[in-house]
Design an enzyme around this catalytic site. Structure first.
Site, PDB file in Angstrom:
ATOM      1  N   LYS A 112       0.857  -1.183   0.000  1.00  0.00           N
ATOM      2  CA  LYS A 112       0.000   0.000   0.000  1.00  0.00           C
ATOM      3  C   LYS A 112       0.892   1.232   0.000  1.00  0.00           C
ATOM      4  O   LYS A 112       2.050   1.180   0.427  1.00  0.00           O
ATOM      5  CB  LYS A 112      -0.903   0.023   1.241  1.00  0.00           C
ATOM      6  CG  LYS A 112      -2.181   0.815   1.053  1.00  0.00           C
ATOM      7  CD  LYS A 112      -3.213   0.031   0.258  1.00  0.00           C
ATOM      8  CE  LYS A 112      -4.539   0.771   0.156  1.00  0.00           C
ATOM      9  NZ  LYS A 112      -5.574  -0.037  -0.504  1.00  0.00           N
ATOM     10  N   ASP A 152      -6.772   4.309  -5.031  1.00  0.00           N
ATOM     11  CA  ASP A 152      -7.403   4.170  -3.730  1.00  0.00           C
ATOM     12  C   ASP A 152      -8.100   5.495  -3.438  1.00  0.00           C
ATOM     13  O   ASP A 152      -8.356   6.271  -4.359  1.00  0.00           O
ATOM     14  CB  ASP A 152      -6.361   3.818  -2.657  1.00  0.00           C
ATOM     15  CG  ASP A 152      -6.978   3.273  -1.372  1.00  0.00           C
ATOM     16  OD1 ASP A 152      -7.341   2.090  -1.353  1.00  0.00           O
ATOM     17  OD2 ASP A 152      -7.101   4.037  -0.397  1.00  0.00           O
TER      18      ASP A 152
END
Length: 423
Positions: A112, A152
């Protein structure tokens, strides 16, 4: 959210560690020595991202890329642009990606990234400069066989296109597979934007059948009306459920008869939020958690369902469209109240699944129709629900614990079989 609770339980990473500790007693004995590999990220990079602003000034932003575990394949996970991004959060999000890809049995690990920035305060040119400089800073640790970013919160297909172009410029040739979620004409996949919301619907539909919850006429409450929440709401609306309450950053709207979700989507596209939507009552944000509902879809940020809110919920089924929306203590309360939870690592895995499809298509330079993609997505999501449900029955545990059992066994078996170098 209760401020005192948030301060005492600060950190998504602590939530993740609590989830790992809960699953440890269920694991095979020969895997226990390897469990600590799940309790720390493999690699965490913090970068300074300086850019020249439109007014000629220079501003510095802090960026991150965390690779949690790569035992089963390249890292996979999104890039988040948000003013609250910090290392603790990115670590947790990368770890949840590790679990999520393993639950779906995709050949990936978890990663991430993010930048602490409010993208709405940047001009398009400033946003592009920020993205290109950030990509340059993390370029040594990303790549189509190393770590593959995706969109995201606060990022989109355009940003992925800039990332792909920047990385390709560094490498001296076009590398479409370095990111997913790109524009279709740059090697993106059909169906990617709606995939996470579709996965929420598909998993919700399957679990509703198993708990004998009739979808037609069911009352749905949705927190977050971006790509995930709006698509899930639209598909439930098409299935004759009633979306009665929606909350986003602009406010909370309610209509006991249900909204026309397509009209709400069109309104939000113009007005950038749900507040002011006609035929809706604007209610207090905290009242969202006490609305009469059958299904709750938290599709915003992590840490939204606290123990206090869990006591008030009227839902029979919680579909975690967001990552980490439920505190472990709140989950205990929901389970005691016999409220079924479809965990994030299963429920919102549609996005990473179609990202996997995009990566496969890029590697082969052969692209599928949206119908083929949706068919493959539904098949994988339904199979994952069946695997998790069977494990929950077998181990007499919650769906989240069952999902973690499946995922951790797959990850730790890979770690064990690969061995520790040097021996």
């Amino acid at each position: 959210m209760s401020l005192s609770y948030e301060m005492e339980n600060s950190g998504a990473w602590q939530t993740y560690l609590a989830q790992i500790n809960r699953v440890a007693p269920y694991l095979e004995e020969d895997l226990i020595p390897f469990i600590n590999t799940l309790k720390r990220p493999k690699r965490a990079l913090i970068v300074d991202v300086p850019i020249v602003m439109d007014d000629g000034s220079i501003q510095h932003f802090e960026g991150y890329r965390v690779q949690h575990n790569l035992s089963r394949g390249p890292g996979k996970g999104g890039i988040r642009y948000h003013p609250d991004v910090e290392l603790n959060e990115v670590m947790a999000l990368s770890a949840w990606m590790t679990i999520k890809t393993a639950v779906l049995n995709l050949p990936y690990g978890g990663a991430k990234g993010g930048i602490r920035v409010d993208p709405r305060k940047l001009s398009p040119r400033e946003l592009e400069r920020l993205t290109r400089r950030f990509t340059t800073e993390i370029s040594p640790i990303i790549g189509p066989q190393i770590d593959i970013p995706a969109p995201d919160v606060g990022t989109n297909a355009d940003i992925m296109g800039w990332m792909m172009d920047t990385y390709s410029t560094i490498k001296g040739h076009t590398v479409t597979g370095v990111v997913t979620g790109k524009p279709v004409h740059l090697g993106g996949s059909l169906g990617r934007v709606r995939a996470t919301g579709r996965g929420v619907f598909v998993t919700g539909l399957e679990v509703a059948k198993k708990i004998n919850l009739t979808l037609e006429g069911s009352r749905i409450a949705v927190q977050g009306f971006g790509n995930v929440g709006s698509e899930a709401a639209y598909l439930f609306h098409k299935a004759n459920a009633k979306v009665v309450c929606v909350q986003d950053h602009t406010g909370t709207i309610f209509n006991a008869d249900g909204f026309d979700v397509k009209q709400l989507q069109d309104y939000v596209a113009i007005h950038k939020g749900v507040a002011g939507f006609p035929d809706a009552t604007l209610i207090e944000d905290e009242a969202f958690w006490t609305v009469e509902m059958d299904i709750l879809i938290p599709a915003a940020l992590e840490g939204q369902i606290t123990p206090e809110r869990a006591q008030k919920l009227t839902a029979k089924l919680v579909l975690e469209g967001a990552n980490g929306p439920t505190y472990p203590e709140a989950e205990d309360i929901l389970l005691q109240r016999q409220i079924m939870i479809v965990p994030d690592v299963l429920c919102n895995a549609g996005g990473v699944t179609v990202s996997y499809f995009e990566w496969v298509q890029d590697m082969a330079s052969y692209f599928w129709t949206e119908e083929e993609i949706n068919e493959r997505l539904d098949k994988l999501m339904i199979k994952a629900v069946e695997d998790v449900w069977h494990t929950a029955d077998d181990k007499d545990c919650s769906l989240r614990t069952a999902a973690y059992i499946l995922a951790c066994e797959r990850i730790l078996k890979a770690r064990k079989e690969r061995g520790i170098f040097p021996g």
